[in-house]
Design a protein around this motif. Structure first.
Motif, PDB file in Angstrom:
ATOM      1  N   GLN A  11       0.835  -1.208   0.000  1.00 25.03           N
ATOM      2  CA  GLN A  11       0.000   0.000   0.000  1.00 25.03           C
ATOM      3  C   GLN A  11       0.868   1.257   0.000  1.00 25.03           C
ATOM      4  O   GLN A  11       0.576   2.222  -0.708  1.00 25.03           O
ATOM      5  CB  GLN A  11      -0.940   0.005   1.219  1.00 25.03           C
ATOM      6  N   GLU A  12       1.947   1.256   0.762  1.00 25.10           N
ATOM      7  CA  GLU A  12       2.845   2.411   0.814  1.00 25.10           C
ATOM      8  C   GLU A  12       3.502   2.647  -0.537  1.00 25.10           C
ATOM      9  O   GLU A  12       3.581   3.786  -1.013  1.00 25.10           O
ATOM     10  CB  GLU A  12       3.911   2.202   1.892  1.00 25.10           C
ATOM     11  N   LEU A  13       3.977   1.590  -1.185  1.00 27.10           N
ATOM     12  CA  LEU A  13       4.574   1.733  -2.513  1.00 27.10           C
ATOM     13  C   LEU A  13       3.553   2.237  -3.530  1.00 27.10           C
ATOM     14  O   LEU A  13       3.874   3.079  -4.383  1.00 27.10           O
ATOM     15  CB  LEU A  13       5.183   0.410  -2.961  1.00 27.10           C
ATOM     16  N   TRP A  14       2.347   1.739  -3.445  1.00 22.36           N
ATOM     17  CA  TRP A  14       1.290   2.190  -4.350  1.00 22.36           C
ATOM     18  C   TRP A  14       0.985   3.673  -4.114  1.00 22.36           C
ATOM     19  O   TRP A  14       0.839   4.433  -5.075  1.00 22.36           O
ATOM     20  CB  TRP A  14       0.040   1.341  -4.164  1.00 22.36           C
ATOM     21  N   ASP A  15       0.897   4.081  -2.877  1.00 20.89           N
ATOM     22  CA  ASP A  15       0.633   5.491  -2.574  1.00 20.89           C
ATOM     23  C   ASP A  15       1.749   6.387  -3.100  1.00 20.89           C
ATOM     24  O   ASP A  15       1.484   7.473  -3.632  1.00 20.89           O
ATOM     25  CB  ASP A  15       0.472   5.701  -1.065  1.00 20.89           C
ATOM     26  N   GLN A  16       3.007   5.941  -2.975  1.00 15.72           N
ATOM     27  CA  GLN A  16       4.122   6.729  -3.490  1.00 15.72           C
ATOM     28  C   GLN A  16       4.070   6.813  -5.009  1.00 15.72           C
ATOM     29  O   GLN A  16       4.330   7.870  -5.591  1.00 15.72           O
ATOM     30  CB  GLN A  16       5.454   6.132  -3.035  1.00 15.72           C
ATOM     31  N   TRP A  17       3.712   5.735  -5.667  1.00 15.42           N
ATOM     32  CA  TRP A  17       3.628   5.745  -7.119  1.00 15.42           C
ATOM     33  C   TRP A  17       2.525   6.689  -7.580  1.00 15.42           C
ATOM     34  O   TRP A  17       2.707   7.445  -8.532  1.00 15.42           O
ATOM     35  CB  TRP A  17       3.363   4.333  -7.639  1.00 15.42           C
ATOM     36  N   VAL A  18       1.372   6.623  -6.920  1.00 10.33           N
ATOM     37  CA  VAL A  18       0.252   7.488  -7.293  1.00 10.33           C
ATOM     38  C   VAL A  18       0.617   8.951  -7.069  1.00 10.33           C
ATOM     39  O   VAL A  18       0.325   9.815  -7.898  1.00 10.33           O
ATOM     40  CB  VAL A  18      -1.021   7.101  -6.505  1.00 10.33           C
ATOM     41  N   ALA A  19       1.296   9.255  -5.960  1.00 10.80           N
ATOM     42  CA  ALA A  19       1.674  10.630  -5.679  1.00 10.80           C
ATOM     43  C   ALA A  19       2.688  11.132  -6.704  1.00 10.80           C
ATOM     44  O   ALA A  19       2.660  12.305  -7.090  1.00 10.80           O
ATOM     45  CB  ALA A  19       2.247  10.742  -4.278  1.00 10.80           C
ATOM     46  N   ARG A  20       3.557  10.276  -7.187  1.00 15.38           N
ATOM     47  CA  ARG A  20       4.604  10.698  -8.129  1.00 15.38           C
ATOM     48  C   ARG A  20       4.096  10.749  -9.552  1.00 15.38           C
ATOM     49  O   ARG A  20       4.300  11.736 -10.261  1.00 15.38           O
ATOM     50  CB  ARG A  20       5.780   9.724  -8.029  1.00 15.38           C
ATOM     51  N   PHE A  21       3.460   9.682 -10.014  1.00 10.26           N
ATOM     52  CA  PHE A  21       3.066   9.580 -11.416  1.00 10.26           C
ATOM     53  C   PHE A  21       1.582   9.779 -11.663  1.00 10.26           C
ATOM     54  O   PHE A  21       1.170   9.994 -12.807  1.00 10.26           O
ATOM     55  CB  PHE A  21       3.473   8.209 -11.983  1.00 10.26           C
TER      56      PHE A  21
END
Length: 69
Positions: free
Chosen positions: A51-61
């Motif tokens: 979930q943390e990796l997904w949130d970081q990806w969504v925030a970046r891309f």
């Protein structure tokens, strides 16, 4: 736990073997239950990391802050 059979066993000398077999199978079932509990306990940390990796990806891309639904 010994379950008494309502039907007499024609070869009563097999009863100790059957008791040993039932105890052995019960031990295997308890071991498998313990393994499944350990697997379930391991899934929460991996789900949190995912979930943390997904949130970081969504925030970046993805162009914004992720909204948890």
């Amino acid at each position: 736990m010994i379950i008494a059979s309502p039907f007499p066993i024609p070869y009563s000398n097999l009863q100790p073997v059957l008791d040993w077999q039932a105890a052995f199978i019960e031990g295997l079932m308890q071991a498998q239950n313990f393994q499944l509990q350990m697997l379930a306990a391991w899934q929460w940390p991996f789900a949190s990391v995912n979930q943390e990796l997904w949130d970081q990806w969504v925030a970046r891309f993805g162009g914004g802050v992720p909204l948890d639904a």
